[in-house]
Design an enzyme around this catalytic site. Structure first.
Site, PDB file in Angstrom:
ATOM      1  N   HIS A 306       4.687   1.526  -0.630  1.00  0.00           N
ATOM      2  CA  HIS A 306       4.530   2.851  -1.206  1.00  0.00           C
ATOM      3  C   HIS A 306       5.880   3.544  -1.219  1.00  0.00           C
ATOM      4  CE1 HIS A 306       3.070   6.908  -1.939  1.00  0.00           C
ATOM      5  NE2 HIS A 306       2.014   6.303  -2.435  1.00  0.00           N
ATOM      6  N   ASP A 363      -4.851   1.412  -2.633  1.00  0.00           N
ATOM      7  CA  ASP A 363      -5.492   0.494  -3.581  1.00  0.00           C
ATOM      8  C   ASP A 363      -5.904  -0.830  -2.949  1.00  0.00           C
ATOM      9  OD1 ASP A 363      -5.325   2.160  -5.802  1.00  0.00           O
ATOM     10  OD2 ASP A 363      -3.237   1.641  -6.128  1.00  0.00           O
TER      11      ASP A 363
END
Ligand code: CMC
Length: 427
Positions: A306, A363
């Protein structure tokens, strides 16, 4: 903290104010940089650039903190409804009972979509990806509501309600089209999530009742996706909106940005990757090795890493637990969950991932839950979009209310210098 930053360039010194956010993040205010020095900054991917001041979402990537309007994501996911969170994001405070009823009723009364949109839907090929249909139909909404761009009245509150109400209808229609099934009209006696599930799964040939386990799981997932400060799709919404483009066009652009596999499209990629690992005999080490050699293989472990979280993604923590709970409550035994856990463990113990601070993101496990709820893989990113809608709206509204100037970055030009035009016959 110093209240000015000194910059020396070409032998001259300049001073720039610093500023501190309410959670103590620090910034240099370089608004006057080019005027003062003649220089601009270069920051590819905006890794160090604060594009705006915002009072909506706080995120601390080092400590894994995410808060909407000051409320922790853990608290909201455990105690709130998605529409309460939507109200919080859009209007800044948790609604009173009366405010909530008014908001919810307004949304209930606007779920129906113009039949002209249905005709547009019928023009898409049956195998169209639902994200492409969603972005197109949302963009098309401005054509049905011209007051959104003619600026004759202040319509943004009405547009907000219309979008919140109609996005689930459009989303489920895009799915029904891909199945060759008749679309369902909304039923306004149902709440937001029940109505979505009804439109998504009800068939004319049998009764459909909403399973409360499924509704509860969906409520959590939508809350977790509801906002994430200045990510790619939100920045897109703000940038498009900064030209004073209407809400529908801005959100449609955000949906397109979300679709990319490095952003919201990763949830579909994750399940496809896990399926591929399963089909190949479950060799997670092989995929970890491929990801470690990303530069030569071009393969990334989807659902990992991320831009901001460098410790853990708090949403992933909640989703991992929810995946266990939901699958066991629904009695689903999905072998892909075990593969995901094995992959996570292998990656988290590998020096490549440790040194780059790569952790599972939101996700990684969300697709496993969506699948257990019966939502097909190509609808995963659409689910993300439904969840993210209130965040995009809140950010668009904030951008308008704070009268942000049009977004217009600079560049460092590296092309040819002035050249003389050569007529075609001489080239
Ligand atoms: N698998 C393998 N290596 C990775 C991965 C990954 N998933 N993510 C980052 N790296 C490596 C990357 O190759 C680079 O290595 P090196 O330093 O040797 O060049 C290093 O880690 C830093 O990566 P980066 O690409 O510079 O980091 P970024 O902040 O630009 O990218 C990211 C963030 C999310 C795009 C990236 O981690 C990624 O592509 N992840 C996979 C896609 C994904 O899961 N996206 C969903 C993000 S969360 C939900 C959302 O916001 O939509």
């Amino acid at each position: 903290m110093a209240n000015a930053a000194e910059l020396t360039v070409d032998g001259k010194s300049y001073s720039f104010p610093t500023l501190e956010g309410s959670e103590h993040e620090k910034a240099f205010d370089i608004s006057s940089l080019r005027d003062q020095t003649g220089y601009v900054t270069l920051d590819r991917g905006y890794k160090n650039t604060g594009a705006t001041k915002s009072a909506i979402t706080f995120l601390n990537g080092e400590e894994g903190i995410l808060r909407y309007r000051g409320y922790s994501i853990e608290d909201l996911a455990a105690k709130a409804s998605f529409l309460e969170v939507a109200y919080l994001l859009i209007y800044g405070e948790l609604p009173t009972q009366e405010q909530f009823s008014e908001f919810e009723n307004a949304i209930r009364r606007h779920t129906l979509v113009n039949e002209g949109m249905r005709k547009m839907l019928e023009g898409f090929p049956i195998n169209a990806h639902p994200m492409s249909v969603l972005a197109s139909l949302v963009s098309g909404m401005s054509a049905f509501y011209p007051d959104s761009y003619e600026g004759t009245t202040d319509t943004s509150d009405r547009d907000i309600i219309r979008l919140m109400a109609k996005l689930p209808t459009i989303a489920t229609w895009s799915y029904k089209r891909s199945q060759g099934h008749p679309i369902n009209y909304p039923q306004n006696n149902l709440d937001y999530i029940q109505n979505f599930l009804h439109m998504m799964f009800a068939l004319p040939v049998e009764d459909y009742t909403v399973d409360p386990v499924i509704a509860e799981a969906l409520n959590i997932l939508l809350i977790l996706h509801a906002d994430h400060e200045q990510n790619c799709s939100t920045s897109t919404v703000r940038l498009v909106g900064s030209s004073q483009a209407n809400l529908y066009s801005s959100i449609s652009a955000g949906i397109s940005a979300l679709w990319g596999p490095l952003h919201g499209g990763a949830n579909q990629e994750v399940i496809e990757m896990l399926e591929e690992i399963k089909a190949g005999g479950g060799d997670v080490a092989k995929y970890v090795d491929m990801a470690k050699n990303a530069k030569t293989t071009g393969f990334r472990l989807f659902g990992f890493g991320h831009r901001v979280y460098k410790n853990f993604d708090p949403r992933a923590k909640i989703i991992k637990k929810a995946a266990d709970d939901v699958l066991s409550k629904l009695g689903v035994n999905d072998p892909v969950l075990e593969i995901a856990k094995g992959l996570e463990e292998a990656a988290l113990n590998d020096e490549y991932f440790i040194s780059r601070k790569l952790y599972p993101n939101v996700d990684f496990y969300s697709g496993i839950i969506y699948r257990a709820l019966g939502i097909p893989t190509n609808m995963f990113t659409v689910m993300f979009a439904i969840g993210r809608l209130p965040g995009w709206i809140a950010q668009w509204k904030e951008m308008r209310e704070t009268k942000e100037p049009i977004g217009r970055p600079r560049q460092i030009y590296v092309g040819s210098e002035l050249r003389e035009f050569v007529p075609m016959e001489n080239r």
